[in-house]
Design an enzyme around this catalytic site. Structure first.
Site, mmCIF file in Angstrom:
data_model
loop_
_atom_site.group_PDB
_atom_site.id
_atom_site.type_symbol
_atom_site.label_atom_id
_atom_site.label_comp_id
_atom_site.label_asym_id
_atom_site.label_seq_id
_atom_site.Cartn_x
_atom_site.Cartn_y
_atom_site.Cartn_z
ATOM 1 N N TYR A 142 0.823 -1.224 0.000
ATOM 2 C CA TYR A 142 0.000 0.000 0.000
ATOM 3 C C TYR A 142 0.855 1.271 0.000
ATOM 4 C CZ TYR A 142 -3.233 -3.653 1.509
ATOM 5 O OH TYR A 142 -3.953 -4.829 1.603
ATOM 6 N N HIS A 143 1.862 1.287 -0.896
ATOM 7 C CA HIS A 143 2.744 2.448 -1.004
ATOM 8 C C HIS A 143 2.792 2.990 -2.437
ATOM 9 C CE1 HIS A 143 5.169 0.603 2.600
ATOM 10 N NE2 HIS A 143 4.020 1.148 2.982
ATOM 11 N N PRO A 144 1.651 3.232 -3.089
ATOM 12 C CA PRO A 144 1.710 3.796 -4.438
ATOM 13 C C PRO A 144 2.338 5.184 -4.403
ATOM 14 C CG PRO A 144 -0.529 3.907 -3.583
ATOM 15 C CD PRO A 144 0.263 3.070 -2.615
#
Length: 557
Positions: free
Chosen positions: A468-470
């Site tokens: 969850y690190h776009p």
């Protein structure tokens, strides 16, 4: 709500809340903050241990989904983004990792002038209030509370750190300080037992000011342009289309999915793509939405001999006791994210700084809490954090209600696949150390049978998940694909900036909340004063023989 403000900020997330606070410190500045989501006053947001709930709740998060990922068996990957005051800092895992110093030096080398580590460090310190006091690397007076949760009371946390040292890696007293590489305690954005989001740390104090207006449940449709000048925004609120103008600047802080999408909806982006989806081209800027990056991870799980893991706390009675203690005292297992020890290592000799990251968890379960091992177990979340694969975010139409197309192209690059093979083999070696002899009771997954490159690749394709690190979809720089310059201004458009994780040139080795807050702190000075604080001048520790060895305890492994 007025029709005109000095500054308009789109998105009350990790960056937007910081900007709202800093830009409104001067009472002469009239500031508008517009957020699609609503209140963050939910026990599921404020209680750290409930972190999996807001992330998977439509009320608090955009539940984006990627296109089928061709190198992950065509799986569609979950990509939640915050839709609430605090944005993704209100739904994330609260892990506080700045990244390695050379990550930011890499930014400067790629054209983000003035964003090297020594220039960024003063803003990490400005943001932070470290529970153990300030020094040359850590801040003690900032809004953002950072600590270590329950101080590693479960013995498995310290066993993991000891195992790392037994495997030849170093102990690091503070991975956010002089030396990231090694094993040590993990830090989290928790204060007095509560999630310390940017809404709690920055926005709530600022909302007392009369010159700051916060509008929630408002979807921004586009940025208004007069030629090549941004003049205002159009957003929908309570069923009405509302236009407001900015006398100074508009700042997009809608995140790595929202910011490029909003630029495209406004006619700013790749002209060929915009024309193809029926959007009038206002400014041809080919890099908008490109360069998209993310971290992947998987859970390396083991059975535990002793009944000391969180798997024994998943029954309703235990959950009730944990919740009651948190409600009454803000202490106990409810006051931590449970990631209390960690590691940062290099995958091989010849890698200059850590590219693998470990989060240790004294439980065997999914991050979203939907499935757990039936028995006692523990796991490490492990990922290759410097991917070479690149994806994109692209509007599908001119309709702002229509989610954009998201494609990360995870594991497209051979080096990324090789990095995950290293993850499997190095992790097995670490957990096999004597420190775990009293706890380790066999591998749950990947499973002892997963050994060859082909077997590891197949396991990774089917089991790896987004961390969850776009990021990086509106990159900062000077080349033709850069979207913003080193002052965060959209190239070719006056009066418009982007300030969030989308402007990272490359993804750092760590979680993204800390560097996003730093970027917003530094951008606020660039906006208000046109310049930043002087750089720090501190040493950074690393392995001088990184070209010859993968860890200090081994000459050639």
């Amino acid at each position: 709500m007025n029709s005109q403000y000095d500054y308009i900020i789109v998105g009350a997330g990790s960056a937007g809340c910081v900007l709202a606070n800093r830009l409104s410190e001067d009472s002469e500045n009239k500031v508008l903050l517009v957020e699609t989501g609503g209140s963050d006053k939910s026990i599921f947001i404020q209680m750290p241990t409930a972190l999996s709930i807001p992330m998977n709740t439509k009320k608090y998060a955009w539940q984006f989904e990627t296109e089928p990922e061709p190198y992950l068996d065509n799986r569609k990957m979950h990509c939640p983004r915050g839709k609430v005051l605090g944005g993704s800092s209100s739904i994330n895992g609260m892990v506080y990792v700045r990244g390695h110093a050379q990550d930011f030096d890499q930014w400067a080398e790629q054209g983000a002038n003035g964003w090297d580590y020594q220039h960024c460090l003063p803003y990490f310190k400005k943001a932070e209030s470290w529970a153990f006091g300030g020094d040359d690397y850590r801040g003690a007076q900032g809004p953002l509370g950072v600590n270590n949760g329950n101080q590693m009371k479960n013995p498995l946390y310290k066993a993991f750190i000891e195992a790392g040292q037994q495997a030849g890696y170093e102990f690091t007293k503070d991975y956010n300080g002089a030396q990231q590489e090694g094993f040590g305690a993990m830090h989290m954005t928790v204060k007095d037992g509560r999630r310390w989001s940017t809404a709690n740390a920055y926005l709530r104090p600022a909302m007392r000011r009369r010159n700051l207006t916060v509008v929630t449940h408002a979807l921004v449709h586009r940025v208004m342009l007069d030629g090549k000048k941004a003049t205002g925004i159009v957003f929908e609120h309570q069923g009405k289309a509302i236009s407001v103008t900015a006398t100074k600047e508009i700042i997009l802080s809608a995140g790595s999915i929202g910011s490029p999408h909003l630029l495209q909806l406004s006619g700013i982006g790749n002209a060929e793509h915009l024309t193809a989806v029926g959007i009038e081209v206002k400014h041809d800027l080919p890099g908008v939405g490109e360069n998209l990056q993310d971290h992947l991870e998987f859970y390396f799980q083991f059975k535990c001999k002793q009944p000391i893991t969180l798997n024994g706390k998943l029954n309703l009675f235990s959950k009730g006791l944990i919740g009651a203690q948190w409600l009454l005292f803000k202490t106990g297992l409810g006051a931590t994210n449970h990631f209390e020890s960690c590691g940062f290592i290099r995958s091989k000799a010849g890698v200059a700084w850590p590219d693998l990251q470990y989060h240790f968890l004294p439980a065997a379960m999914r991050y979203d809490g939907r499935a757990a091992f039936n028995g006692h177990g523990f796991q490490v979340h492990i990922g290759h954090n410097k991917p070479q694969s690149r994806g994109f975010v692209r509007a599908k139409s001119s309709d702002p209600m229509h989610a954009p197309l998201i494609q990360f192209n995870y594991l497209q690059a051979a080096a990324d696949r090789e990095g995950f093979r290293d993850c499997v083999r190095l992790t097995r070696e670490i957990i096999a150390q004597p420190a775990f002899d009293d706890y380790r009771d066999g591998e749950i997954q990947p499973g002892e049978h997963v050994r060859s490159d082909e077997q590891i690749d197949a396991f990774i394709r089917s089991h790896v998940e987004s961390a969850y690190h776009p990021s990086c979809s509106c990159k900062m720089g000077e080349d033709d694909m850069a979207v913003v310059d080193s002052h965060t201004r959209v190239r070719g458009i006056t009066g418009l900036r982007v300030v969030d994780s989308s402007i990272f040139p490359t993804i750092p080795n760590g979680n993204l909340n800390a560097p996003t807050i730093m970027v917003a702190e530094r951008a606020a000075d660039l906006i208000l004063r046109g310049h930043a604080m002087p750089p720090a001048n501190v040493p950074v520790k690393g392995d001088s023989k990184w070209q010859q060895r993968q860890r200090r305890g081994s000459a050639n492994s």
